[in-house]
Write an enzyme that holds these catalytic residues in place. Structure first.
Site, PDB file in Angstrom:
ATOM      1  N   HIS A 209     -28.657 -15.657  25.540  1.00  0.00           N
ATOM      2  CA  HIS A 209     -27.161 -15.237  26.991  1.00  0.00           C
ATOM      3  C   HIS A 209     -26.472 -16.770  26.811  1.00  0.00           C
ATOM      4  O   HIS A 209     -25.669 -16.479  27.590  1.00  0.00           O
ATOM      5  CB  HIS A 209     -27.606 -14.762  27.646  1.00  0.00           C
ATOM      6  CG  HIS A 209     -28.123 -13.855  27.212  1.00  0.00           C
ATOM      7  ND1 HIS A 209     -28.571 -12.495  26.403  1.00  0.00           N
ATOM      8  CD2 HIS A 209     -27.674 -11.869  28.190  1.00  0.00           C
ATOM      9  CE1 HIS A 209     -28.770 -11.022  26.991  1.00  0.00           C
ATOM     10  NE2 HIS A 209     -28.311 -11.185  27.785  1.00  0.00           N
TER      11      HIS A 209
ATOM     12  N   HIS B 177       0.861  -1.032   0.052  1.00  0.00           N
ATOM     13  CA  HIS B 177       0.150  -0.033   0.050  1.00  0.00           C
ATOM     14  C   HIS B 177       0.632   0.993   0.325  1.00  0.00           C
ATOM     15  O   HIS B 177       1.109   1.915   1.033  1.00  0.00           O
ATOM     16  CB  HIS B 177      -0.751  -0.064   1.214  1.00  0.00           C
ATOM     17  CG  HIS B 177      -1.663  -0.762   1.136  1.00  0.00           C
ATOM     18  ND1 HIS B 177      -1.604  -2.679   1.899  1.00  0.00           N
ATOM     19  CD2 HIS B 177      -3.316  -1.268   1.199  1.00  0.00           C
ATOM     20  CE1 HIS B 177      -2.376  -3.202   1.496  1.00  0.00           C
ATOM     21  NE2 HIS B 177      -3.565  -3.236   1.413  1.00  0.00           N
TER      22      HIS B 177
ATOM     23  N   HIS C 152      -3.839   2.855  -3.297  1.00  0.00           N
ATOM     24  CA  HIS C 152      -3.986   2.338  -2.203  1.00  0.00           C
ATOM     25  C   HIS C 152      -3.379   1.431  -1.516  1.00  0.00           C
ATOM     26  O   HIS C 152      -2.719   0.977  -0.859  1.00  0.00           O
ATOM     27  CB  HIS C 152      -6.091   2.513  -2.247  1.00  0.00           C
ATOM     28  CG  HIS C 152      -6.030   1.767  -0.561  1.00  0.00           C
ATOM     29  ND1 HIS C 152      -5.790   2.595   0.790  1.00  0.00           N
ATOM     30  CD2 HIS C 152      -6.146   0.660  -0.321  1.00  0.00           C
ATOM     31  CE1 HIS C 152      -6.366   1.420   1.718  1.00  0.00           C
ATOM     32  NE2 HIS C 152      -6.526   0.425   1.218  1.00  0.00           N
TER      33      HIS C 152
ATOM     34  N   PRO D  81      -6.143  -5.038  11.224  1.00  0.00           N
ATOM     35  CA  PRO D  81      -7.367  -4.925  11.749  1.00  0.00           C
ATOM     36  C   PRO D  81      -8.018  -3.258  11.812  1.00  0.00           C
ATOM     37  O   PRO D  81      -7.302  -2.934  13.023  1.00  0.00           O
ATOM     38  CB  PRO D  81      -7.520  -6.156  12.413  1.00  0.00           C
ATOM     39  CG  PRO D  81      -6.547  -6.985  12.924  1.00  0.00           C
ATOM     40  CD  PRO D  81      -5.250  -5.534  12.148  1.00  0.00           C
ATOM     41  N   LEU D  82      -8.288  -3.094  10.994  1.00  0.00           N
ATOM     42  CA  LEU D  82      -8.159  -1.573  10.944  1.00  0.00           C
ATOM     43  C   LEU D  82      -9.582  -1.609  12.251  1.00  0.00           C
ATOM     44  O   LEU D  82     -10.587  -1.998  12.954  1.00  0.00           O
ATOM     45  CB  LEU D  82      -9.442  -0.759   9.841  1.00  0.00           C
ATOM     46  CG  LEU D  82      -8.279  -0.473   8.741  1.00  0.00           C
ATOM     47  CD1 LEU D  82      -8.810  -0.100   7.139  1.00  0.00           C
ATOM     48  CD2 LEU D  82      -7.188   0.321   9.083  1.00  0.00           C
TER      49      LEU D  82
ATOM     50  N   ASP E  64     -31.987 -16.243  31.179  1.00  0.00           N
ATOM     51  CA  ASP E  64     -31.999 -15.232  29.638  1.00  0.00           C
ATOM     52  C   ASP E  64     -31.880 -15.924  28.888  1.00  0.00           C
ATOM     53  O   ASP E  64     -32.096 -14.930  27.649  1.00  0.00           O
ATOM     54  CB  ASP E  64     -30.633 -14.837  30.561  1.00  0.00           C
ATOM     55  CG  ASP E  64     -30.687 -13.070  31.536  1.00  0.00           C
ATOM     56  OD1 ASP E  64     -31.403 -13.137  31.307  1.00  0.00           O
ATOM     57  OD2 ASP E  64     -29.595 -13.184  31.915  1.00  0.00           O
TER      58      ASP E  64
ATOM     59  N   GLU F  42     -16.903  -4.311  24.934  1.00  0.00           N
ATOM     60  CA  GLU F  42     -16.530  -5.271  25.118  1.00  0.00           C
ATOM     61  C   GLU F  42     -15.416  -5.248  24.078  1.00  0.00           C
ATOM     62  O   GLU F  42     -13.935  -5.872  24.181  1.00  0.00           O
ATOM     63  CB  GLU F  42     -17.655  -6.399  24.492  1.00  0.00           C
ATOM     64  CG  GLU F  42     -18.439  -6.952  25.266  1.00  0.00           C
ATOM     65  CD  GLU F  42     -19.741  -6.271  25.021  1.00  0.00           C
ATOM     66  OE1 GLU F  42     -20.890  -6.359  25.765  1.00  0.00           O
ATOM     67  OE2 GLU F  42     -19.852  -5.278  24.746  1.00  0.00           O
TER      68      GLU F  42
END
Length: 663
Positions: A471, A29, A260, A119-120, A467, A409
């Site tokens: 869950h 790139h 790119h 990993p963006l 739940d 998370e």
């Protein structure tokens, strides 16, 4: 002050090396390094406190290339500064096997890289942990020895990824004013112009999240420098939107997605050299430019030496503790404390959920291991992740050792990666096991980079009850066990919980995940053993060395297996129970131990309230599996286990039926 014309040539050296390396590899790139070369030159020559000869100096500024696809930007700078690792020969081996210049930056592979990116969004999210670690250490040890910034270069993709919202929201809330993000505002992605997919005002977005944010011309080096000066003086984190042109200098591919993610080609590179007034052959850096970059490298030596003098003047206890923490060595009383705690559990035999026994262990551990930094994604009362000695960290008090991450998370897990890789802390954080799906990309990077992060994942099965299936994790253990270099623990009782915490804290080069129950479980290890049996991954917990039936189980199902053993014996057959707290550690044992533990029983049964995948390594493809093959259901635990056939009766009946059919 560097002569402006020379500084332009220093930036063009980055552009040329990026073009040449990508072209030689026929892969990479080039556009991002070409567009951000001026910004990076300003950052590394005027601001970034980094000694290339001492890349692990604790008080260095941290630089994170969140837009990791532009790795040649960083590799070029490291070479120009005089890195002994990232040399010109390594640039010529860009993206080749075993080179120190892989396609995306890898901190576990190349010295001088702070963290692995690509990993963006994750580099940006990890930077929150880096910046937070700096503030926590400064609060503890003083700003005379901890006083550095975290700089990030992020791209459009980093800001589009959802984790960026979690990260910038948390950083703004915590007022991490030593975090400075330089956004490569080139408005180009792989598909084309960003107008195809987004119209957000990023500066307004960052301001709404509690940041200072502003626009600058990314080719106006004085404007960039002034913006960084303002950011360094800010009481908030800062984002500087640097307007650039991707592939700057390329005659036909600049400002286009064509620059790119692929080599420019010989004709385009020749045109770029002419436009940039760079007449030198590939990989050749003129003496004046090389000298200027090397002088930049020397500039920070004095800063490091001054820091070393300040550190040497500090009290002996402070220096010893600081060194211990950065050497990742646990306190000297750690093993004795674990031993005493395990003995007390065997004596008192508490019947509690493993999430509760984890909390009990944390009460002890956080009192003796001051580097432990805990947190939860808004589930503290359910995960039970806060030890009694821990106070909450707040935007006004960074001395706390418990972080309220909010319902984030992914952001929490990425921040913990940053904390761990910064150094000085042992981070852990909790959520429900089913929500490991939200955190999985960061868990994968923990494993890839060898970051010793500890994930505390409670409510680990259908045992959480009412739940319901949204869950109740059923496939998650198998999915997490599939991640290389991640130790997945599912302890059976309070003693195993203590042991797996010990293993997790002693593991300095891989992450750990603790899957913990909501329901109460009895202590099965009633006889104290100094040996950490869980460290074997699997061990005989009940019964003889050989028997007609071997029952393998984890977590809450070990009790079921023990009860099934009694029923099998009542029917006149023999049985043994093997607890399997960690597949990964078991498969690292020698062949003799593995063979003896698995045994040669006529019938092998595995019991786990999850899917079968992975268990055939213990029971064979003809073994009996007592567990889940569907999603769960909403009901009390007392109804769910019988409904899904995960009972001692079901395990014993299946084993006896198989024995009878074999006779």
């Amino acid at each position: 002050m560097i002569d402006p014309q020379l500084e332009t040539r220093m930036a063009n050296a980055i552009r040329a090396l990026a073009m040449d390396s990508v072209e030689k590899a026929k892969s990479g790139h080039p556009g991002m390094p070409m567009g951000m070369a001026d910004v990076a030159t300003v950052l590394f020559t005027r601001f970034l406190k980094f000694d290339v000869a001492q890349p692990h100096w604790p008080d260095r500024d941290r630089f994170i290339l969140s837009a990791g696809h532009g790795s040649m930007l960083l590799y070029s700078i490291l070479e120009l500064l005089g890195s002994s690792v990232v040399t010109m020969d390594e640039l010529k081996q860009f993206r080749q096997l075993h080179s120190k210049t892989p396609g995306h930056p890898e901190n576990f592979h190349t010295t001088g890289i702070e963290t692995t990116t690509g990993p963006l969004g994750q580099g940006l999210a990890m930077s929150v942990g880096f910046a937070l670690a700096e503030r926590m250490l400064a609060a503890e040890f003083g700003e005379d020895i901890v006083d550095h910034h975290t700089y990030v270069i992020a791209g459009d993709g980093c800001l589009m990824e959802g984790v960026s919202h979690e990260a910038i929201d948390l950083a703004g809330h915590l007022k991490l004013n030593k975090l400075i993000v330089l956004w490569d505002d080139n408005r180009i992605t792989i598909d084309g112009h960003t107008d195809l997919a987004t119209s957000i005002d990023q500066v307004a977005r960052f301001k709404a999240s509690g940041w200072n944010a502003e626009h600058v011309d990314g080719f106006d080096r004085e404007a960039v420098a002034a913006a960084i000066e303002r950011a360094k003086a800010s009481d908030k984190p800062s984002m500087i939107a640097c307007k650039t042109i991707i592939g700057y200098g390329a005659p036909t591919k600049a400002d286009s997605h064509a620059s790119h993610g692929s080599a420019l080609g010989a004709t385009e590179i020749a045109g770029a050299r002419e436009a940039l007034h760079w007449p030198y052959p590939a990989f050749e850096i003129p003496d004046d430019v090389s000298t200027a970059w090397h002088e930049t490298a020397k500039r920070w030596v004095a800063d490091r030496e001054a820091w070393e003098a300040r550190f040497a003047a500090r009290e002996h206890d402070v220096k010893s503790e600081f060194k211990r923490r950065f050497a990742n060595v646990l306190p000297g009383n750690f093993e004795a404390a674990i031993e005493a705690y395990k003995r007390s559990l065997s004596d008192t035999k508490p019947k509690v959920a493993t999430r509760k026994s984890s909390e009990m262990a944390l009460d002890m551990l956080t009192a003796i291991v001051p580097e432990m930094v805990g947190g939860s994604a808004d589930l503290t009362g359910s995960n039970l992740t806060r030890g009694k000695p821990q106070r909450p960290l707040t935007p006004d008090d960074y001395s706390g050792r418990y972080i309220h991450y909010g319902i984030r998370e992914f952001g929490m897990s990425a921040a913990m990666n940053g904390i761990a890789q910064h150094g000085g802390f042992a981070p852990y954080g909790g959520t429900f096991l089913v929500f490991s799906d939200y955190a999985r990309p960061a868990i994968r990077l923990s494993a890839l980079t060898g970051a010793p992060v500890i994930y505390v994942m409670t409510h680990d099965s259908i045992g959480l009850g009412e739940d319901g299936p949204t869950h109740q994790p059923v496939e998650h253990l198998a999915a997490l066990r599939a991640i290389p270099q991640l130790n997945v623990f599912r302890p059976a009782d309070a003693v195993e919980v203590a042991e797996v915490w010990q293993i997790a804290l002693e593991s300095r080069h891989n992450p750990s995940l603790l899957a913990l129950s909501r329901q109460n479980l009895p202590v099965l290890r009633v006889q104290h053993s100094s040996e950490n049996k869980s460290a074997r991954g699997a061990y005989l917990i009940d019964g003889p060395e050989t028997a007609d039936v071997t029952l393998f189980a984890t977590g809450s199902e070990v009790e079921i297996a023990v009860n099934a053993k009694a029923k099998i014996e009542a029917a006149g057959r023999t049985a043994r129970v093997v607890s399997v707290p960690c597949f990964e550690l078991f498969f690292k044992q020698d062949e003799a131990y593995r063979a003896a533990t698995i045994g040669n029983s006529k019938v092998k049964v595995a019991v786990e309230a999850a899917i079968r995948q992975g268990w055939d390594a213990f029971i064979g493809n003809d073994g009996i599996f007592i567990g889940m093959s569907t999603f769960g259901a909403s009901a009390p635990i007392e109804a769910l286990y019988p409904y899904f056939g995960i009972t001692a009766e079901a395990a014993a009946d299946a084993a006896l039926k198989r024995l009878d059919s074999n006779t």
